[in-house]
Scaffold this motif. Sequence first.
Motif, mmCIF file in Angstrom:
data_model
loop_
_atom_site.group_PDB
_atom_site.id
_atom_site.type_symbol
_atom_site.label_atom_id
_atom_site.label_comp_id
_atom_site.label_asym_id
_atom_site.label_seq_id
_atom_site.Cartn_x
_atom_site.Cartn_y
_atom_site.Cartn_z
ATOM 1 N N MET A 155 -18.890 -27.769 27.131
ATOM 2 C CA MET A 155 -19.196 -26.432 27.152
ATOM 3 C C MET A 155 -18.009 -25.691 26.468
ATOM 4 S SD MET A 155 -19.849 -23.953 30.272
ATOM 5 C CE MET A 155 -21.145 -23.115 30.148
ATOM 6 N N LYS A 156 -18.176 -25.287 25.375
ATOM 7 C CA LYS A 156 -16.938 -24.557 24.662
ATOM 8 C C LYS A 156 -17.030 -22.893 24.923
ATOM 9 C CE LYS A 156 -13.419 -24.075 21.739
ATOM 10 N NZ LYS A 156 -12.204 -24.357 22.428
ATOM 11 N N ALA A 157 -15.946 -22.448 25.688
ATOM 12 C CA ALA A 157 -16.006 -21.152 26.068
ATOM 13 C C ALA A 157 -15.702 -20.369 24.711
ATOM 14 C CB ALA A 157 -15.116 -21.010 27.194
ATOM 15 N N ASP A 158 -15.385 -18.900 25.195
ATOM 16 C CA ASP A 158 -15.207 -17.962 23.963
ATOM 17 C C ASP A 158 -13.630 -17.867 24.132
ATOM 18 O OD1 ASP A 158 -17.821 -17.548 23.929
ATOM 19 O OD2 ASP A 158 -18.006 -15.897 25.322
ATOM 20 N N PHE A 159 -12.981 -18.360 24.716
ATOM 21 C CA PHE A 159 -11.255 -18.344 24.801
ATOM 22 C C PHE A 159 -10.381 -19.346 24.007
ATOM 23 C CE2 PHE A 159 -13.044 -16.612 28.852
ATOM 24 C CZ PHE A 159 -12.602 -15.366 28.530
ATOM 25 N N ILE A 210 -11.281 -37.271 37.831
ATOM 26 C CA ILE A 210 -12.508 -37.334 38.257
ATOM 27 C C ILE A 210 -12.942 -36.484 38.949
ATOM 28 C CG2 ILE A 210 -14.139 -38.958 39.147
ATOM 29 C CD1 ILE A 210 -12.255 -41.379 38.645
ATOM 30 N N SER A 211 -13.288 -35.095 38.334
ATOM 31 C CA SER A 211 -13.439 -33.880 39.309
ATOM 32 C C SER A 211 -14.246 -33.019 38.700
ATOM 33 C CB SER A 211 -12.132 -33.330 39.677
ATOM 34 O OG SER A 211 -12.365 -32.131 40.402
ATOM 35 N N PHE A 212 -14.929 -32.185 39.336
ATOM 36 C CA PHE A 212 -15.643 -31.017 38.743
ATOM 37 C C PHE A 212 -14.850 -29.508 38.647
ATOM 38 C CE2 PHE A 212 -19.080 -34.306 39.624
ATOM 39 C CZ PHE A 212 -18.994 -34.300 38.260
ATOM 40 N N THR A 213 -13.602 -29.753 38.917
ATOM 41 C CA THR A 213 -12.949 -28.542 39.045
ATOM 42 C C THR A 213 -11.973 -28.490 37.590
ATOM 43 O OG1 THR A 213 -12.840 -28.514 41.281
ATOM 44 C CG2 THR A 213 -11.145 -27.433 40.229
ATOM 45 N N ARG A 214 -12.027 -27.414 36.938
ATOM 46 C CA ARG A 214 -11.137 -27.411 35.649
ATOM 47 C C ARG A 214 -10.374 -26.157 35.669
ATOM 48 N NH1 ARG A 214 -11.482 -30.914 31.356
ATOM 49 N NH2 ARG A 214 -10.102 -29.781 29.668
ATOM 50 N N TYR A 215 -9.379 -26.176 35.310
ATOM 51 C CA TYR A 215 -8.375 -25.025 34.928
ATOM 52 C C TYR A 215 -8.387 -24.839 33.628
ATOM 53 C CZ TYR A 215 -7.354 -26.408 39.897
ATOM 54 O OH TYR A 215 -7.543 -26.969 41.097
ATOM 55 N N PHE A 216 -8.112 -23.440 33.243
ATOM 56 C CA PHE A 216 -7.824 -22.950 32.101
ATOM 57 C C PHE A 216 -6.858 -21.777 31.900
ATOM 58 C CE2 PHE A 216 -12.250 -24.104 32.392
ATOM 59 C CZ PHE A 216 -12.403 -24.962 31.286
ATOM 60 N N LEU A 217 -5.873 -21.807 31.049
ATOM 61 C CA LEU A 217 -4.880 -20.879 30.720
ATOM 62 C C LEU A 217 -5.182 -20.116 29.326
ATOM 63 C CD1 LEU A 217 -2.362 -19.130 32.067
ATOM 64 C CD2 LEU A 217 -0.957 -20.808 31.195
ATOM 65 N N THR A 218 -5.188 -18.786 29.409
ATOM 66 C CA THR A 218 -5.563 -18.181 28.093
ATOM 67 C C THR A 218 -4.234 -17.217 28.057
ATOM 68 O OG1 THR A 218 -6.518 -16.261 28.986
ATOM 69 C CG2 THR A 218 -8.129 -18.289 28.244
ATOM 70 N N THR A 278 -10.692 -20.736 36.816
ATOM 71 C CA THR A 278 -11.046 -21.946 37.562
ATOM 72 C C THR A 278 -12.429 -22.031 37.521
ATOM 73 O OG1 THR A 278 -9.053 -21.540 38.999
ATOM 74 C CG2 THR A 278 -10.769 -23.050 39.776
ATOM 75 N N ARG A 279 -12.900 -23.047 36.973
ATOM 76 C CA ARG A 279 -14.323 -23.473 37.235
ATOM 77 C C ARG A 279 -14.501 -24.438 37.884
ATOM 78 N NH1 ARG A 279 -15.875 -24.420 31.325
ATOM 79 N NH2 ARG A 279 -15.681 -22.068 31.163
ATOM 80 N N LYS A 280 -15.399 -24.538 38.746
ATOM 81 C CA LYS A 280 -15.950 -25.583 39.658
ATOM 82 C C LYS A 280 -17.381 -25.837 39.697
ATOM 83 C CE LYS A 280 -12.362 -24.275 43.384
ATOM 84 N NZ LYS A 280 -12.386 -23.788 44.688
ATOM 85 N N GLY A 281 -17.793 -27.107 39.879
ATOM 86 C CA GLY A 281 -19.071 -27.404 39.965
ATOM 87 C C GLY A 281 -19.667 -28.052 38.809
ATOM 88 N N PHE A 282 -20.849 -28.747 38.813
ATOM 89 C CA PHE A 282 -21.547 -29.591 37.953
ATOM 90 C C PHE A 282 -22.706 -28.868 37.646
ATOM 91 C CE2 PHE A 282 -24.131 -33.303 36.780
ATOM 92 C CZ PHE A 282 -23.578 -33.723 35.740
ATOM 93 N N LEU A 283 -23.803 -28.892 38.341
ATOM 94 C CA LEU A 283 -25.074 -28.137 38.304
ATOM 95 C C LEU A 283 -24.979 -26.743 38.426
ATOM 96 C CD1 LEU A 283 -27.518 -30.621 39.692
ATOM 97 C CD2 LEU A 283 -26.986 -30.529 37.314
ATOM 98 N N SER A 284 -24.308 -26.389 39.488
ATOM 99 C CA SER A 284 -24.222 -24.917 39.713
ATOM 100 C C SER A 284 -22.631 -24.527 39.356
ATOM 101 C CB SER A 284 -24.338 -24.514 41.018
ATOM 102 O OG SER A 284 -25.794 -24.438 41.383
#
Length: 137
Positions: A1-5, A21-29, A35-41
């Motif tokens: 999923m490519k974001a707008d940043f 191996i995690s569904f928690t991802r961190y982004f610095l702009t 912080t984005r957490k989750g897989f389905l939700s």
Amino acid sequence: MKADFDYIWTDKKRTIFGLPISFTRYFLTEKKFITRKGFLSIEEDEFDLYRVNDKKLVLPFGQRLFGCGTVIINVKDVDTPQKEVKSIKAPRKFLQLLDEQVEKQRDAYSIRGRDMISGGRPPHDCDHFPDGDDNDA
């Protein structure tokens, strides 16, 4: 999923053996930390970088073995006053990038750390002139 940043830095929370191996991802702009957490939700939490008050690096033995660490960020934010960036690779490099972006954003908004403590307003007793002439002009 490519974001707008345009991301300056991104990483996943590391689990056993330092593997992402995690569904928690961190982004610095340039302006935000997300912080984005989750897989389905999916749940996203973000804060503006100029609101950062303090940072702390925690290097537990188990994480250090795999070149990981945790960064705790204190933020002037209602819903997330403290953000833990858990078990990331090269945490010192992340701290350096974060510091650079926080300073850029504070310069852009002309905000210093002391402005964050009192909410950017002058203290209550500064509402009048020291010689007693309260706006007699």
